[in-house]
Design an enzyme around this catalytic site. Structure first.
Site, PDB file in Angstrom:
ATOM      1  N   LYS A 157      14.224 -52.099  80.775  1.00 28.92           N
ATOM      2  CA  LYS A 157      14.815 -50.813  80.409  1.00 28.92           C
ATOM      3  C   LYS A 157      13.804 -50.094  79.519  1.00 28.92           C
ATOM      4  CE  LYS A 157      18.810 -48.607  78.230  1.00 28.92           C
ATOM      5  NZ  LYS A 157      20.094 -48.835  77.535  1.00 28.92           N
ATOM      6  N   LYS A 188      15.451 -49.855  84.768  1.00 27.60           N
ATOM      7  CA  LYS A 188      15.974 -48.541  84.387  1.00 27.60           C
ATOM      8  C   LYS A 188      14.900 -47.786  83.616  1.00 27.60           C
ATOM      9  CE  LYS A 188      19.725 -46.362  81.767  1.00 27.60           C
ATOM     10  NZ  LYS A 188      20.887 -46.561  80.883  1.00 27.60           N
TER      11      LYS A 188
END
Length: 355
Positions: free
Chosen positions: A224, A277
């Protein structure tokens, strides 16, 4: 007549390059036995050799929820709303009818329930446990996924506990374990730690197991990144950082090899899936993790990516359906088994030949 018909390509015989000749039909012929275009010749041929397919079952549908009687539109995410729990249930039913089998819940928490320790995150009567129970009561076969992080519940707007301007790691992990167990007790099928604290996957796995939830899966937000693409999501949850940024715990967008370290740790600590992400700007990371691990890989088509596509479509600059489906297919081609996307229900309808 046929006898006097002139071949429109006959003039080429005297203009051919040295590597070309003429075939028995008096047409130009290059010395090329392997012709990839043969496999693209018709719809049927293209369908037969297609390497990646996109189905509604590949989607996880993110839903924003709040403790209000009515829905609230999210200006920066056209087509998305903060749902009341009744509306959430209707949305789940509609998505399920199109073949979407999983949802992930993101709560907008009232300000008076936010604290630095984020205790509301593990309140058994909080909005997320109640939402889980409602979905599982009406749609027991629906896969319910929950976000594990403190930022929706934090008075500081960060994913962890703050002390003297520092986001504490181990103290935060303690709270995340309690949050994950509370979600499992409410009926969550999968918990998805998005906080990026070190060691939280192993700690959460142990916390779930000791409470008897060995069948509850973990989707680890493995890579992320500290991205600029999250703005509309933070609008939706009113969870912008209260100070600074999230660069001390989310990954540097410049880094590739660091994702392999995170993947190795999450896998060894008991993750069942690994997530990247954002999605579209990080297709290289999706492929990297796919090649490096036997675990399923998830991609998050994040709010900023969604908002850009929506804005271009509203301007008439892009065909929304075609570009959205091509974008989602690109995640599959890069190696993602699963895609979190705000387009989930709409894309499923398109794939089902509707709209």
């Amino acid at each position: 007549s046929e006898a006097t018909k002139v071949d429109p390509f006959a003039f080429m015989e005297n203009e051919l390059s040295p590597s070309m000749g003429m075939n028995n039909k008096d047409r130009p012929l290059i010395d090329q036995r392997v012709r990839p275009r043969r496999n693209r010749r018709t719809d049927g041929m293209r369908d037969m050799v297609r390497e990646n397919i996109l189905t509604p079952a590949n989607f996880i549908y993110p839903l924003f929820i709040h403790d209000e009687k009515t829905n609230e539109k999210i200006a920066s995410m056209p087509g998305c709303e903060r749902h009341s729990l009744e509306s959430m249930l209707n949305e789940v039913g509609e998505a399920r009818a199109e073949g979407v089998r999983s949802v992930i819940l993101f709560p907008k928490v009232e300000d008076d329930k936010k604290t630095n320790l984020g205790e509301e995150a593990y309140n058994p009567e909080g909005i997320v446990p109640r939402a889980i129970r409602m979905i599982k009561a009406q749609y027991p076969d629906m896969i319910v996924i929950t976000d594990v992080a403190l930022d929706p519940y934090s008075s500081m707007g960060h994913d962890g506990i703050v002390e003297n301007g520092v986001i504490l790691n181990d103290e935060t992990v303690h709270q995340l374990c309690k949050q994950a167990v509370a979600q499992a007790e409410a009926g969550a099928d999968i918990v998805a730690p998005s906080d990026m604290m070190d060691g939280r996957i192993g700690a959460i796995r142990d916390a779930l197991d000791v409470e008897g939830f060995t069948n509850v899966s973990i989707i680890a937000y493995t890579a992320k990144y500290a991205s600029a693409y999250y703005g509309p999501f933070r609008d939706a949850l009113d969870s912008h950082p209260g100070f600074g940024n999230k660069k001390t715990y989310q990954m540097d967008p410049a880094n590739v090899r660091e994702a392999l370290l995170e993947a190795e740790l999450d896998s060894s600590e008991g993750a069942d899936m690994m997530l990247v992400k954002p999605g579209l700007p990080y297709l290289d990371i999706i492929r990297l993790l796919k090649d490096a691990s036997d675990l399923p890989i998830a991609a998050y088509h994040v709010s900023g990516e969604y908002a850009m596509l929506k804005a271009a479509a509203e301007k008439g600059w892009l065909n929304e359906k075609d570009v959205a489906l091509e974008t989602l297919l690109s995640f599959r081609r890069a190696g993602a088994n699963v895609i979190l996307t705000y387009y989930a229900k709409q894309a499923a309808r398109w794939l089902n030949g509707k709209d």
